[in-house]
Write an enzyme that holds these catalytic residues in place. Structure first.
Site, PDB file in Angstrom:
ATOM      1  N   ASP A  27      64.560   9.981  33.349  1.00 19.26           N
ATOM      2  CA  ASP A  27      63.237   9.667  32.798  1.00 19.26           C
ATOM      3  C   ASP A  27      63.315   8.641  31.675  1.00 19.26           C
ATOM      4  O   ASP A  27      62.451   8.596  30.811  1.00 19.26           O
ATOM      5  CB  ASP A  27      62.577  10.943  32.265  1.00 19.26           C
ATOM      6  CG  ASP A  27      62.568  12.054  33.295  1.00 19.26           C
ATOM      7  OD1 ASP A  27      62.219  11.767  34.448  1.00 19.26           O
ATOM      8  OD2 ASP A  27      62.928  13.197  32.943  1.00 19.26           O
ATOM      9  N   GLY A  28      64.363   7.848  31.658  1.00 13.87           N
ATOM     10  CA  GLY A  28      64.534   6.850  30.611  1.00 13.87           C
ATOM     11  C   GLY A  28      66.005   6.711  30.275  1.00 13.87           C
ATOM     12  O   GLY A  28      66.836   7.499  30.732  1.00 13.87           O
ATOM     13  N   SER A  80      61.920   5.490  26.948  1.00  9.93           N
ATOM     14  CA  SER A  80      61.699   6.908  27.241  1.00  9.93           C
ATOM     15  C   SER A  80      60.376   7.011  27.982  1.00  9.93           C
ATOM     16  O   SER A  80      59.324   6.692  27.424  1.00  9.93           O
ATOM     17  CB  SER A  80      61.664   7.740  25.957  1.00  9.93           C
ATOM     18  OG  SER A  80      61.356   9.089  26.249  1.00  9.93           O
ATOM     19  N   ARG A  81      60.418   7.428  29.249  1.00 13.91           N
ATOM     20  CA  ARG A  81      59.226   7.397  30.081  1.00 13.91           C
ATOM     21  C   ARG A  81      58.369   8.647  29.944  1.00 13.91           C
ATOM     22  O   ARG A  81      57.260   8.690  30.465  1.00 13.91           O
ATOM     23  CB  ARG A  81      59.623   7.212  31.549  1.00 13.91           C
ATOM     24  CG  ARG A  81      60.428   5.957  31.817  1.00 13.91           C
ATOM     25  CD  ARG A  81      60.666   5.732  33.295  1.00 13.91           C
ATOM     26  NE  ARG A  81      61.528   4.569  33.506  1.00 13.91           N
ATOM     27  CZ  ARG A  81      62.838   4.642  33.659  1.00 13.91           C
ATOM     28  NH1 ARG A  81      63.428   5.818  33.628  1.00 13.91           N
ATOM     29  NH2 ARG A  81      63.549   3.556  33.849  1.00 13.91           N
ATOM     30  N   VAL A  82      58.882   9.686  29.290  1.00 12.03           N
ATOM     31  CA  VAL A  82      58.151  10.946  29.217  1.00 12.03           C
ATOM     32  C   VAL A  82      57.893  11.376  27.781  1.00 12.03           C
ATOM     33  O   VAL A  82      56.812  11.827  27.435  1.00 12.03           O
ATOM     34  CB  VAL A  82      58.923  12.070  29.957  1.00 12.03           C
ATOM     35  CG1 VAL A  82      58.182  13.387  29.856  1.00 12.03           C
ATOM     36  CG2 VAL A  82      59.130  11.701  31.414  1.00 12.03           C
TER      37      VAL A  82
END
Length: 412
Positions: free
Chosen positions: A243-244, A268-270
């Site tokens: 997720d990143g 950081s995608r979340v």
């Protein structure tokens, strides 16, 4: 592999055999190392922050409980140190930590164990170790066994952090076993299932819904790059699964910037939705300002810059870079991060000469941060109301008084 409270504070191999000279493990149960990932209906949104104590991560690359955040970089750029510091930061939390050493040297594993015993939550940490000289089959089992140990705590409603150090070595072991078994080889001699090898492992990291127990398992896998090539086979596989990623730049590391995080290639995608509102507020402009500084700095090396706006960008950028540097095993609390970011965001460090920045940071951490909750009670809820903001800013001004005298406003 054995699971349960009896593993806390112990160093074991993937079969649960003690490696620390202690007694036998008192297991609550024995679970298979290969277990299915939680189904979608049993999962919940990643909304609670995982505090790492690293300002550059918590401010610009926040991680949530249940997230998978890849750490990658060349050899000797501080990947393990960053992950260990994230474990050390859990000394002030209730998170269970698991360190999976895959093919690491004995000295490296000992250093990690000693660092966590000295600075971190040793009583809440499990070490699952398959050293470089152990059998390839045992090394291959390490991450799956570590994940299973963590899942027992997660399924009992606890929050767990698992560090896989590192999955590049795990892929190499998988290739070694596949070639010995005469399986068909694909790209770079890896077998065709090398993507599935890690995706089925990392998919087991999740935050469970309240009706499923409400626990979480966060993953910090580590991958090694060669000559900064993040487009290599295994790193790109892991980037697509996680997720990143946090990319550690060798040039920054050798220049003394530690942790050497390249904020341009990291994401950081979340975790942004799990970031405490106070950090989201104070760090809103930080990444953009830092990126602008790095761009301008390239041209500043040629000299001759006299534009006041450009000089201000350089001056502020150097202060951002200074604050993002952090000693090893010295994680910041949320209050300390808020105080540092507040001083930076309001420009209180801009008139401070560079040679006085260490003293300024020390004053903020020792004089203001311990009183932060008293000045701003809303910090306990992860936010900062207007009254608390003004009170903290007044304390920052008081702490920094006198440092800018004689600087002429230029701040070097």
């Amino acid at each position: 592999t054995p699971v349960g409270e009896g593993l806390l504070g112990r160093v074991v191999d993937p079969l649960g055999r003690p490696l620390d000279g202690g007694g036998a493990i008192e297991a609550a149960a024995h679970w298979p190392v290969e277990r299915p990932a939680p189904p979608i209906v049993a999962r919940d949104f990643v909304e609670r922050p995982l505090h790492t104590g690293l300002l550059v991560v918590d401010a610009m690359l926040p991680i949530g409980r249940g997230q998978r955040e890849l750490i990658l970089g060349d050899r000797k750029t501080g990947k393990t140190s960053l992950a260990v510091d994230a474990i050390v930061a859990q000394k002030q939390s209730d998170v269970i930590c698991i360190y999976a050493a895959i093919g690491q040297k004995t000295t490296t594993v000992k250093q990690v164990v000693e660092a966590i015993r000295r600075y971190g939550p040793m009583e809440r940490t499990v070490f699952v170790v398959g050293e470089a000289e152990t059998l390839p089959g045992l090394q291959w089992l390490v991450p799956y066994a570590a994940c299973t140990v963590g899942e027992w705590f997660r399924d009992h409603g606890r929050d767990v952090l698992v560090v896989y150090d590192d999955l590049t070595r795990h892929a190499d072991v998988h290739r070694e076993l596949a070639l010995l078994l005469r399986l068909p080889a694909g790209r770079e001699a890896f077998p065709g299932d090398v993507f599935y090898l890690h995706s089925r492992l990392l998919e087991r990291a999740a935050r469970l819904a309240p009706e499923a127990g409400g626990g979480s398992l966060s993953a910090l896998p580590i991958a090694e790059t060669a000559a900064g090539n993040i487009a290599a086979y295994i790193p790109t596989n892991l980037i697509s699964i996680t997720d990143g990623q946090i990319y550690l730049e060798p040039r920054l590391f050798h220049a003394g910037q530690k942790p050497a995080v390249d904020v341009g290639l990291s994401v950081s995608r979340v975790g942004g939705r799990a970031q405490p509102p106070v950090l989201r507020r104070l760090a809103a402009r930080l990444r953009l300002e830092y990126a602008r500084f790095l761009e301008v700095e390239q041209f500043a090396r040629f000299g001759g810059i006299t534009d006041p706006h450009t000089l201000a960008v350089l001056r502020r950028g150097r202060r951002i870079r200074f604050l993002l540097s952090q000693p090893r095993h010295r994680p910041y609390t949320l209050d300390e991060e808020v105080v540092l970011l507040l001083a930076l965001d309001e420009g209180r460090l801009d008139p401070v000469p560079e040679e006085h920045l260490p003293e300024a940071r020390t004053r903020l951490l020792e004089a203001v941060a311990p009183r932060a909750r008293e000045l701003a009670p809303s910090l306990g809820e992860g936010r900062l109301d207007d009254a608390g903001y003004r009170a903290l800013l007044a304390a920052v001004d008081e702490a920094l008084r006198g440092l800018a005298e004689g600087a002429g406003g230029a701040g070097s």
